[in-house]
Design a protein around this motif. Structure first.
Motif, PDB file in Angstrom:
ATOM      1  N   MET A 192       0.520  -4.206   4.558  1.00  0.00           N
ATOM      2  CA  MET A 192       0.004  -3.179   3.654  1.00  0.00           C
ATOM      3  C   MET A 192      -1.004  -2.274   4.340  1.00  0.00           C
ATOM      4  O   MET A 192      -1.021  -1.077   4.086  1.00  0.00           O
ATOM      5  CB  MET A 192      -0.637  -3.831   2.426  1.00  0.00           C
ATOM      6  CG  MET A 192       0.302  -4.681   1.625  1.00  0.00           C
ATOM      7  SD  MET A 192       1.101  -3.824   0.277  1.00  0.00           S
ATOM      8  CE  MET A 192      -0.012  -4.168  -1.058  1.00  0.00           C
ATOM      9  N   VAL A 193      -1.867  -2.823   5.193  1.00  0.00           N
ATOM     10  CA  VAL A 193      -2.879  -1.939   5.785  1.00  0.00           C
ATOM     11  C   VAL A 193      -2.324  -1.121   6.937  1.00  0.00           C
ATOM     12  O   VAL A 193      -2.927  -0.133   7.341  1.00  0.00           O
ATOM     13  CB  VAL A 193      -4.152  -2.674   6.264  1.00  0.00           C
ATOM     14  CG1 VAL A 193      -4.877  -3.311   5.127  1.00  0.00           C
ATOM     15  CG2 VAL A 193      -3.838  -3.664   7.343  1.00  0.00           C
ATOM     16  N   THR A 194      -1.183  -1.529   7.489  1.00  0.00           N
ATOM     17  CA  THR A 194      -0.666  -0.741   8.608  1.00  0.00           C
ATOM     18  C   THR A 194       0.280   0.359   8.147  1.00  0.00           C
ATOM     19  O   THR A 194       0.727   1.164   8.942  1.00  0.00           O
ATOM     20  CB  THR A 194       0.089  -1.638   9.617  1.00  0.00           C
ATOM     21  OG1 THR A 194       0.965  -2.485   8.889  1.00  0.00           O
ATOM     22  CG2 THR A 194      -0.862  -2.484  10.419  1.00  0.00           C
ATOM     23  N   ASP A 209       1.414   3.705   5.460  1.00  0.00           N
ATOM     24  CA  ASP A 209       0.681   4.860   4.947  1.00  0.00           C
ATOM     25  C   ASP A 209       0.400   4.723   3.454  1.00  0.00           C
ATOM     26  O   ASP A 209       0.936   3.843   2.793  1.00  0.00           O
ATOM     27  CB  ASP A 209       1.444   6.163   5.242  1.00  0.00           C
ATOM     28  CG  ASP A 209       2.782   6.191   4.558  1.00  0.00           C
ATOM     29  OD1 ASP A 209       2.884   6.816   3.503  1.00  0.00           O
ATOM     30  OD2 ASP A 209       3.715   5.550   5.070  1.00  0.00           O
ATOM     31  N   ALA A 210      -0.428   5.610   2.943  1.00  0.00           N
ATOM     32  CA  ALA A 210      -0.964   5.459   1.594  1.00  0.00           C
ATOM     33  C   ALA A 210       0.124   5.399   0.530  1.00  0.00           C
ATOM     34  O   ALA A 210       0.046   4.575  -0.388  1.00  0.00           O
ATOM     35  CB  ALA A 210      -1.939   6.591   1.299  1.00  0.00           C
ATOM     36  N   ASP A 211       1.148   6.223   0.652  1.00  0.00           N
ATOM     37  CA  ASP A 211       2.175   6.264  -0.389  1.00  0.00           C
ATOM     38  C   ASP A 211       2.993   4.981  -0.438  1.00  0.00           C
ATOM     39  O   ASP A 211       3.289   4.451  -1.504  1.00  0.00           O
ATOM     40  CB  ASP A 211       3.102   7.459  -0.172  1.00  0.00           C
ATOM     41  CG  ASP A 211       2.387   8.761  -0.458  1.00  0.00           C
ATOM     42  OD1 ASP A 211       1.477   8.746  -1.309  1.00  0.00           O
ATOM     43  OD2 ASP A 211       2.721   9.772   0.165  1.00  0.00           O
ATOM     44  N   TYR A 243       2.190  -1.965  -3.731  1.00  0.00           N
ATOM     45  CA  TYR A 243       1.234  -2.542  -4.677  1.00  0.00           C
ATOM     46  C   TYR A 243       1.824  -2.562  -6.087  1.00  0.00           C
ATOM     47  O   TYR A 243       1.689  -3.543  -6.821  1.00  0.00           O
ATOM     48  CB  TYR A 243      -0.063  -1.738  -4.650  1.00  0.00           C
ATOM     49  CG  TYR A 243      -1.158  -2.348  -5.485  1.00  0.00           C
ATOM     50  CD1 TYR A 243      -1.947  -3.370  -4.972  1.00  0.00           C
ATOM     51  CD2 TYR A 243      -1.403  -1.905  -6.777  1.00  0.00           C
ATOM     52  CE1 TYR A 243      -2.941  -3.942  -5.730  1.00  0.00           C
ATOM     53  CE2 TYR A 243      -2.403  -2.479  -7.543  1.00  0.00           C
ATOM     54  CZ  TYR A 243      -3.166  -3.492  -7.015  1.00  0.00           C
ATOM     55  OH  TYR A 243      -4.158  -4.060  -7.771  1.00  0.00           O
ATOM     56  N   MET A 244       2.513  -1.464  -6.431  1.00  0.00           N
ATOM     57  CA  MET A 244       3.121  -1.370  -7.754  1.00  0.00           C
ATOM     58  C   MET A 244       4.157  -2.479  -7.946  1.00  0.00           C
ATOM     59  O   MET A 244       4.263  -3.054  -9.024  1.00  0.00           O
ATOM     60  CB  MET A 244       3.813  -0.012  -7.928  1.00  0.00           C
ATOM     61  CG  MET A 244       2.852   1.115  -8.116  1.00  0.00           C
ATOM     62  SD  MET A 244       1.885   0.891  -9.591  1.00  0.00           S
ATOM     63  CE  MET A 244       1.237   2.518  -9.832  1.00  0.00           C
ATOM     64  N   THR A 281      -0.961  -8.588   3.616  1.00  0.00           N
ATOM     65  CA  THR A 281      -2.103  -7.725   3.897  1.00  0.00           C
ATOM     66  C   THR A 281      -1.882  -6.942   5.180  1.00  0.00           C
ATOM     67  O   THR A 281      -2.158  -5.743   5.249  1.00  0.00           O
ATOM     68  CB  THR A 281      -3.382  -8.568   4.050  1.00  0.00           C
ATOM     69  OG1 THR A 281      -3.420  -9.511   3.008  1.00  0.00           O
ATOM     70  CG2 THR A 281      -4.613  -7.706   3.987  1.00  0.00           C
ATOM     71  N   LEU A 290       2.007   2.097   0.654  1.00  0.00           N
ATOM     72  CA  LEU A 290       1.091   1.068   0.160  1.00  0.00           C
ATOM     73  C   LEU A 290       1.112   1.061  -1.359  1.00  0.00           C
ATOM     74  O   LEU A 290       1.170   0.002  -1.993  1.00  0.00           O
ATOM     75  CB  LEU A 290      -0.326   1.350   0.685  1.00  0.00           C
ATOM     76  CG  LEU A 290      -1.451   0.534   0.076  1.00  0.00           C
ATOM     77  CD1 LEU A 290      -1.292  -0.931   0.413  1.00  0.00           C
ATOM     78  CD2 LEU A 290      -2.798   1.009   0.578  1.00  0.00           C
ATOM     79  N   GLN A 291       1.086   2.265  -1.926  1.00  0.00           N
ATOM     80  CA  GLN A 291       1.055   2.333  -3.383  1.00  0.00           C
ATOM     81  C   GLN A 291       2.332   1.757  -3.996  1.00  0.00           C
ATOM     82  O   GLN A 291       2.258   0.977  -4.945  1.00  0.00           O
ATOM     83  CB  GLN A 291       0.860   3.781  -3.828  1.00  0.00           C
ATOM     84  CG  GLN A 291       0.461   3.864  -5.277  1.00  0.00           C
ATOM     85  CD  GLN A 291       0.213   5.278  -5.706  1.00  0.00           C
ATOM     86  OE1 GLN A 291       0.871   6.200  -5.252  1.00  0.00           O
ATOM     87  NE2 GLN A 291      -0.732   5.459  -6.602  1.00  0.00           N
TER      88      GLN A 291
END
Lengths: 355, 363, 459
Positions: free
Chosen positions: B197-199, B201-203, B209-210, B194, B205-206
């Motif tokens: 993941m939160v630190t 950037d969005a891409d 997650y994938m 976690t 993170l994606q």
């Protein structure tokens, strides 16, 4: 002779209770201290004493510096109050769940509430769907997640009505419902564009950054009301802790108490987390630490959990505010403290009631 | 009178025995046929104008070494079948089989119908390793790039296994403690995941997650040798142990009285399973529910004798993952892990509801 | 005792397996490919043969080639004189260049671009370039701006209905998402190649999506001889060269559009440079770039380089605290409404947002409000930018790079660059006839949102 011993016991018992009350008071003081401490932390630069000064200036009705006043009164105070309420509410919920299921690892999310709330929030964050018509804007996520978070509990209550569910079976049903909801959420997550997906992920981690004054009254009233109700039924809860059979001999129907407290706890949890996202581990950590100090009697455990939980979250949020580039979601800090603590509880516990 | 009755019962028993054998054979046949069907479906129906007959033709020609004119439809179909479809389908078979047999083993060993290969926290360790590579770019070994993620995941998955092995010296390991320990380990890793993941950037993170969800996309021949070798070796060992597993599933006390060194055996199984699972998930990500669902489906039909459940659930797991993969393929952008959890979670729910009061019993 | 031994054996086995696996994987997966020593040698048209490094290939380039062959000029000064990328300049280069000057169909063109590792490289394709497949917004739009929509045979994703409407109707939607090419989408790609007369011309890749071109896919492309032209074209200036180069490759009116696009763009950039380029750092307007509503662009992000082209001074130079907090080349999400509270002395906040066009008045109003008041998980954007309203602007990220730069310049230097001027730049690009903006007017494109517009709309 016997009289005297009785008296001695009584004296000792009173002293013990006094000690418990003192612990509770100490936790409350800790929370209050943390409240003022946290006002001085954040990206905006202001010293702790200045921040506290600004706080009292505002209370007195004569704010000095408008920008100080804005960041302290409009941003940090509601955030701190939110932290106190979340901490208190979720800890009490955790204490009740652990009591109900006689399981040291039960917590408010054990019944799948978090997965329901997450589903509701994701519906809005990713798909822009509002479950309740006529609601739009920033309230949608809140309303969505509140409504959805009650569904898992409803399912379990319904199942419990038609099948006799042992506590273990209830927990397992909760996990199953959680899996069901998560799989739906997962579909949305993998198909979402990266930025909304990141938003949703962060909602699941849980953060206090969206706390605003408007949210406080609802959270306060619900938390206070339900905690008080639970506190007044603490003798019934104590009986249940002794076991379902024991409860029966005392003339209490364990299952009824379990279901009704479950519903109360769910409502409280739902109201709290729909504003912040599913912050984890508070409901596990709060009651555990409180129990070390005051024991398992719910009359003391409930207020002690509430006070300690409040102090814990507000301190965790203070840490969250100063770590990371411009802060971190508080959920990360809670899980970083909670994860290892969970292991510690486990080692201490050795044998457990899980499964 | 009595004699007759006995005769009848004996006949009945014999008949029932035959039925049971028949059921096993039928189930195995169905699974194998299903696998063949879905392998066909996965390599077929992808190119318009390349039907079943043409696909065989292509495969045959490939074996003979005939080549099609460059960039023609058949040339692409040939490349696709050999470079994408086959490794993809094979990975699905191997992963499904390995996870299913690990699930069977876990459930018997833990005497818990809800145990699965991830119960000891292996998945979270693997996940942490992979996400370290994806988010921070840290490699635990000298390997970088696509394979860096795999190596990281594998090494990460071994951490929980080692931890359990070392703790086993100090703590008496009951199945419950093991599962709890697994939960605790996964909580610990999840908190670090976690944080990472939160630190980011969005891409990033994606993509992290994938990976977590699990997918068979982009599987190539390079990935297969390790998966296949570990799975084949591991499952042979499991099958050799299956009668011992039967004894284990009767409960610890019965197992001890039947002369099994329970703790040693359990530890051995755990290490074996950790290696098998890690070899799979480091390539595919955390595809959930196969290890849970496949053995249950098999037990429903043929009962709980591990000598049969183990091999047949391998076939069933392979079929299940292939079918899920085929569904995922139809939606083009949905990873197979999502399809598995959509299929698996209701089944899990039903397992819970069907379960009688005696939690812990396996049928 | 015995138990302990078993445990140790088990542990040793696990460790051994880890090591063996790591070594195995290490040997299996390290296919090192050295990139050639190509440096970043072209600044305008990224085509070998453009020896004088200008907008086009013409007789002037031939003169340089002659000089290089005769030894008057050195190939080191004119690396692009090596037309066929064989390391030296000779008659074959001249012949090829003559074919390029004649724009002869079927000529092999050597294009400078990036390889999968982001290093400069040269790939070859056939002139004129037809049947391309672009991947990624930052590649798709430049393709369309060069009027290449008619030559797009397939695309992986199209998120902006109007802005990307010039993709030819016969182009195939291959599936896939902004950040992912699935196996199924790749299969569609290969089918398209097989079904296309003469095969696909090239795969145009935005470097930010390179992770999707895995080893297997790269091998597919190589076997099928489909060149992969990779550019990192998110930044305004590299977008210009991308449009110019693609325009040349498409040929015909695309080449004209490409040249005009590049000239107009450089005119705008040069004008800005002329007016504010000589300002000292103290006089310059400092800026913070944002994207995705509440993400702050990090110091080395491409948004920042575009804003610097517009004459601004990145705020990290002014404020060391900001510089430390936002080091990197991506973006960081604001974690609380306090995130900007210490940076009150910044001159402008340039918030980039992709907004499709073809809007009516109601559509514009809705978009203005949705942008300004965007709901970020329960908190409106306005809360994050409180106190910065007069300095906050949203700039449409889909517009040509130079138009974005013009609006950025207006946001930072309103006195030097009036709104009319910036609108004029947009109008120029519309009038130029570049396909994505065809049929649009200043009223159908929401290019720029400032506080005045927001108040006007909400009034």
């Amino acid at each position: 002779m016997i009289e005297e011993t009785n008296e001695e016991f009584r004296e000792e018992y009173r002293a013990m209770n006094r000690r418990k009350v003192l612990f509770i008071l100490a936790f409350i003081l800790l929370a209050a201290g943390a409240f003022f401490l946290t006002l001085g932390f954040g990206v905006y630069r202001i010293g702790i004493s200045d921040a506290v000064g600004t706080f009292f200036d505002h209370l007195a009705g004569n704010p000095v510096d408008p920008s100080d006043d804005y960041y302290v009164w409009d941003v940090r105070v509601p955030r701190a109050l939110g932290a106190l309420l979340i901490g208190a509410g979720l800890s009490v919920a955790g204490a009740i769940m652990q009591n109900d299921f006689k399981n040291p690892l039960a917590e408010p999310y054990t019944m799948g509430i978090s997965s329901g709330a997450f589903l509701g929030a994701t519906l809005n964050i990713i798909l822009g769907i509002s479950i309740v018509p006529f609601i739009s804007g920033t309230a949608t996520t809140v309303v969505n997640s509140f409504i959805c978070s009650l569904i898992p509990t409803a399912i379990i209550v319904l199942v419990a009505k038609y099948r006799r569910l042992t506590p273990t079976a209830m927990i397992l049903t909760g996990i199953a419902v959680m899996f069901l909801f998560s799989s739906i959420t997962q579909i949305m997550m993998v198909t979402a564009p990266s930025e909304t997906m990141a938003d949703a992920y962060e909602w699941r981690v849980g953060s206090l950054s969206s706390m605003q004054w408007e949210y406080i009254p609802v959270m306060l009233v619900v938390t206070l009301l339900i905690t008080v109700i639970l506190w007044f039924s603490s003798s019934k809860l104590n009986v249940m802790y002794a076991g379902d059979r024991a409860a029966q001999t005392f003339g209490e129907n364990a299952e009824n108490i379990r279901v009704s407290t479950l519903v109360l706890v769910s409502i409280m949890t739902a109201v709290l987390i729909c504003f912040t996202g599913t912050i984890g581990f508070i409901g596990l950590v709060g009651p555990h630490v409180a129990r070390i100090f005051v024991g398992s009697n719910n009359r003391y455990l409930i207020p002690a959990s509430a006070a300690f939980g409040a102090a814990f979250v507000i301190l965790a949020d203070t840490v969250a505010k100063v770590s990371g580039p411009n802060g971190l979601p508080v959920g990360v800090i809670c899980s970083m403290i909670g994860g290892p603590l969970f292991i510690w509880i486990l080692v201490r516990q050795r044998k457990s009631a899980w499964m | 009178m009595e004699y007759e009755e006995e005769e009848l019962t004996r006949d009945g028993l014999k008949e029932e025995y035959h039925h049971a054998i028949a059921r096993k054979i039928i189930l195995l046949t169905v699974c194998v046929l299903g696998i063949v069907l879905f392998v066909g479906l996965l390599s077929l129906s992808n190119y318009e104008g390349v039907g079943l007959k043409e696909t065989y033709e292509i495969i045959w020609n490939h074996i003979l070494g005939n080549e099609y004119p460059s960039k023609s439809l058949f040339w692409w179909a040939d490349r696709y079948i050999w470079n994408t479809a086959f490794p993809h389908a094979l990975a699905a078979i191997v992963a499904g089989a390995a996870l299913a047999i690990c699930g069977t083993m876990m459930q018997s060993m833990m005497v818990n119908p809800l145990a699965d290969p991830y119960s000891t926290g292996i998945s979270s360790g693997a996940c942490f390793g992979a996400i370290c590579a994806i988010v921070v770019g840290i490699s635990f070994s000298s390997v970088t790039g696509e394979m860096g993620i795999v190596t990281n995941a594998f090494i990460g998955a071994m951490v929980p296994a080692l931890l359990i092995v070392f703790l086993a010296q100090r703590i008496h390991m009951t199945p419950a403690t093991l599962i709890l320990l697994g939960t605790a380990i996964s909580y610990f890793f999840n908190s670090m995941i976690t944080y990472l993941m939160v630190t980011t950037d969005a891409d990033t993170l994606q993509s992290a997650y994938m990976w977590q969800v699990g997918s068979l996309d982009g599987m190539s021949w390079d990935s297969l040798p390790i998966m296949v070798v570990v799975t084949v070796a591991g499952s042979v060992i499991v099958m050799l142990l299956s009668s011992k597993l039967n004894v284990m599933s009767l409960g610890e006390n019965s197992a001890i009285s039947l002369g099994v060194d329970v703790e040693k055996f359990r530890l051995f199984c755990l290490v074996l399973m950790a290696v098998m699972t890690a070899a799979i998930v480091s390539f595919t990500g955390i595809i959930g529910f196969i290890g849970l669902v496949a053995p249950h489906m098999v037990r429903l039909v043929i009962g709980s004798d591990n000598r049969f459940v183990a091999p047949i659930s391998m076939a069933a797991g392979a079929l299940l993952l292939l079918a899920a993969d085929y569904i995922a393929f139809q939606f083009s952008d949905i990873p197979v892990g999502v399809v598995m959890s959509v299929i698996g979670s209701p089944v899990f729910f039903l397992i819970i509801l069907w379960q009688t009061k005696k939690a812990g019993a396996i049928y | 005792m015995e138990k302990k031994t078993t445990t140790i054996i088990a542990a040793v086995v696990v460790v051994a397996i880890v090591v063996v696996a790591a070594v195995l994987i290490g040997f299996g997966g390290n296919g090192g490919n050295d990139s050639s020593g190509d440096s970043d040698i072209a600044s305008q048209l990224q085509i070998r043969g453009n020896a004088n490094d200008d907008y086009t290939i013409d007789e002037k380039d031939m003169e340089i080639l002659d000089d290089v062959i005769s030894g008057d000029k050195s190939i080191d000064d004119y690396p692009l004189a090596d037309v066929n990328n064989d390391g030296n300049v000779d008659e074959t280069d001249k012949q090829l260049l003559q074919d390029l000057i004649d724009r002869k169909d079927g000529t092999t063109v050597y294009v400078l671009c990036l390889d999968v590792n982001g290093k400069p490289t040269t790939v070859s394709c056939t002139y004129p370039l037809r049947n391309v497949v672009p991947y990624g917004t930052n590649m798709q739009l430049p393709t369309l701006y060069a009027n290449g929509g008619q030559y797009v045979a397939g695309y992986f994703v199209s998120s902006y209905e109007t802005a990307e409407s010039s993709i030819s109707d016969s182009a195939v939607d291959l599936g896939g998402t902004q950040r992912q090419i699935s196996d199924a989408a790749w299969k569609n790609f290969t089918t398209l190649d097989a079904n296309t007369e003469g095969g696909l011309g090239a795969l145009l890749v935005d470097y930010s999506g390179i992770a999707q071109i895995t080893d297997v896919r790269a091998a597919d492309l190589e076997a099928a001889d489909i060149p992969m032209i990779i550019y990192s074209s998110a930044d305004a200036t590299s977008e210009i060269t991308t449009v110019l180069t693609l325009g040349f490759l498409f040929g015909g009116d695309c080449e004209e559009i490409g040249v005009e696009y590049a000239q107009k763009s450089w005119d705008v950039i040069n004008l800005i440079e002329e007016k504010v380029g000589s300002l000292s750092n103290d006089e310059k307007c400092s800026y913070i770039c944002c994207t995705m509503y509440i993400y702050i662009c990090e110091n080395d992000s491409t948004f920042n380089s575009s804003a610097s082209t517009a004459g601004g001074l990145p705020y990290y130079i002014v404020n060391s605290d900001f510089s430390e907090t936002y080091a990197g080349d991506g973006s960081t999400k604001m974690q609380s409404v306090e995130a900007l509270s210490n940076y009150t002395d910044v001159g402008a906040i340039l918030n980039n947002r992709s907004m499709d066009w073809g809007l009516d008045e109601a559509g514009i109003e809705e978009l203005v409000i949705d942008t300004w008041d965007h709901d970020n998980k329960g908190v409106s954007s306005t809360m994050y930018f409180k106190g910065f309203e007069d300095r906050l602007v949203y700039i449409n990220n889909l517009l040509p790079g130079a138009v974005k730069v013009a609006y950025m310049a207006h946001a930072m230097y309103g006195d030097d660059f009036s709104r009319e001027w910036a609108d004029g730049v947009l109008q120029d690009f519309i009038d130029m006839g570049t396909a994505p903006l065809e049929g649009q007017t200043l009223d159908t494109v929401l290019a720029y949102i400032d506080y005045d517009l927001y108040r006007e709309v909400t009034a």
